[in-house]
Design a protein around this motif. Structure first.
Motif: not given
Length: 165
Positions: A127-135, A144-148
């Motif tokens: 079995q396989s599972w996926g993880i996704t995260i958007k930045y 100055q850059p801000i990370l969300w």
């Protein structure tokens, strides 16, 4: 007794080099970029949503230099820990790709994959599972850059992604 005289020619050459900028710096200076860079590492631990055991670690690293999105980069690293190895849950892939860039904004998508395989061997896998995260990174009022970071999503029941500051 006669005092030794300094060599006037050597003194003159050293003085001229110092004036025109060829003197060797006494202390090592960091690159100008280093002073304006922000480094962020976000740590994620995929594991069981029920027992809370963790199968490994995924690091997502950002280097955000200056206010130009061309100078903002992201990378990943990951590994399966002893618990994941003993249970047969392996982190098979963790990568981050840029999805868009406009004036002052840059977006990435992280994709990671876990597999349930024969413990300690790593194959065959059932079995396989996926993880996704958007930045999303944009600029503050001062430039100055801000990370969300977005919320991790997992396409499997019983699997969770934990964060540790």
């Amino acid at each position: 007794m006669r005092k030794p005289r300094k060599n006037a020619a050597v003194t003159l050459v050293v003085a001229l080099l110092a004036v025109i900028g060829f003197a060797v710096p006494i202390t090592g200076a960091a690159p100008a970029e280093a002073a304006t860079c922000t480094y962020k590492t976000l740590k994620y631990y995929p594991g069981s949503a029920i027992s809370k055991v963790r199968y490994g670690q995924i690091n997502v690293k950002f280097k955000l230099c200056g206010s130009n999105p061309d100078n903002w980069t992201a990378s990943t690293s990951s590994w399966t820990n002893g618990t994941g190895d003993n249970l047969g849950i392996f982190i098979k892939r963790a990568e981050i790709d840029e999805t868009s860039q406009t004036s002052g904004v840059k977006k990435w998508l992280f994709e990671g994959f876990l597999q349930s395989c024969t413990p300690r061997v790593g194959w065959p896998c059932a079995q396989s599972w996926g993880i996704t995260i958007k930045y999303h990174v944009d600029k503050s009022r001062t430039g100055q850059p801000i990370l969300w970071p977005g919320t991790p999503t997992v396409n499997a029941v019983g699997v969770a992604v934990f964060r540790t500051p």
